[in-house]
Design a protein around this motif. Structure first.
Motif, PDB file in Angstrom:
ATOM      1  N   UNK A  94      -7.466 -76.432  42.160  1.00  0.00           N
ATOM      2  CA  UNK A  94      -6.916 -75.487  43.121  1.00  0.00           C
ATOM      3  C   UNK A  94      -6.250 -74.349  42.367  1.00  0.00           C
ATOM      4  N   UNK A  95      -6.499 -73.119  42.798  1.00  0.00           N
ATOM      5  CA  UNK A  95      -5.854 -71.979  42.128  1.00  0.00           C
ATOM      6  C   UNK A  95      -4.366 -71.926  42.478  1.00  0.00           C
ATOM      7  N   UNK A  96      -3.601 -71.314  41.622  1.00  0.00           N
ATOM      8  CA  UNK A  96      -2.169 -71.157  41.870  1.00  0.00           C
ATOM      9  C   UNK A  96      -1.959 -70.150  42.996  1.00  0.00           C
ATOM     10  N   UNK A  97      -1.138 -70.490  43.984  1.00  0.00           N
ATOM     11  CA  UNK A  97      -0.934 -69.556  45.102  1.00  0.00           C
ATOM     12  C   UNK A  97      -0.074 -68.358  44.680  1.00  0.00           C
ATOM     13  N   UNK A  98      -0.372 -67.214  45.239  1.00  0.00           N
ATOM     14  CA  UNK A  98       0.442 -66.024  45.017  1.00  0.00           C
ATOM     15  C   UNK A  98       1.393 -65.876  46.191  1.00  0.00           C
ATOM     16  N   UNK A  99       2.343 -64.953  46.080  1.00  0.00           N
ATOM     17  CA  UNK A  99       3.344 -64.769  47.133  1.00  0.00           C
ATOM     18  C   UNK A  99       2.693 -64.360  48.455  1.00  0.00           C
ATOM     19  N   UNK A 100       1.643 -63.535  48.404  1.00  0.00           N
ATOM     20  CA  UNK A 100       0.966 -63.091  49.628  1.00  0.00           C
ATOM     21  C   UNK A 100       0.241 -64.230  50.319  1.00  0.00           C
ATOM     22  N   UNK A 101      -0.217 -65.178  49.557  1.00  0.00           N
ATOM     23  CA  UNK A 101      -1.023 -66.253  50.106  1.00  0.00           C
ATOM     24  C   UNK A 101      -0.187 -67.373  50.733  1.00  0.00           C
TER      25      UNK A 101
END
Length: 182
Positions: free
Chosen positions: A102-109
């Protein structure tokens, strides 16, 4: 010398449809019917296949359908019946792996991730319902049909729709995944 099976394909010509009213119906109603199919399946590609199968069944029965104003109900019923047949026939292949990439989530996501988590939890809870209750909940709340319309599509009484939907909503309220979300 062999004769081509499909004459129109061999000459590059398009053969006119024997049912122009069916073609115009599909063009006009496809977005709504696809939305119904998507609410019955988790995968958009499966929804397109489901709709295609239901439309093929409708096309075969087009001459026998007396009231063409009730075609939406006929197609919805074909969607539900086809999906039910698929549930019965399905073979589940599960492959176990140690970790899911799983990719690391960003603040927007993060907000979208929370919305998606709620959406996924709701669908998991809906998929736990018995087939009949699931179909009624989907038609009643995702398709926004009235109780009478839902009863007509499924061929049951309005009272059956009311009681089954009530029991289904009770089960959804008690689902542990959804209780944590509230």
């Amino acid at each position: 010398m062999t004769t081509p099976v499909c004459i129109s394909a061999s000459h590059g010509q398009r053969r006119p449809s024997p049912y122009p009213s069916f073609a115009s119906y599909v063009r006009a109603r496809q977005p709504v019917l696809l939305r119904t199919a998507r609410s019955l399946t988790a995968n958009p590609n499966d929804a397109e296949d489901l709709l295609q199968t239901a439309l093929a069944k409708t096309y075969v029965a087009w001459e026998r359908i007396e009231d063409h104003r009730a075609i939406d109900g006929y197609v919805r019923r074909a969607l539900v019946n086809t999906r039910t047949s698929q549930w019965r026939k399905r073979k589940v292949d599960e492959y176990v792996c140690d970790e899911l990439p799983e990719p690391e989530p960003t603040a927007d996501e993060e907000d979208q991730a929370e919305r998606q988590a709620l959406h996924d939890a709701m669908w998991r809870a809906i998929m736990k319902l018995p087939d009949r209750q699931r179909a009624m909940v989907v038609l009643r709340y995702y398709e926004d049909l009235s109780e009478v319309q839902t009863a007509e599509v499924l061929g049951v009484s309005v009272g059956t729709v009311k009681s089954a939907v009530s029991r289904a909503l009770g089960k959804l309220r008690e689902d542990p995944e959804l209780v944590l979300v509230r």
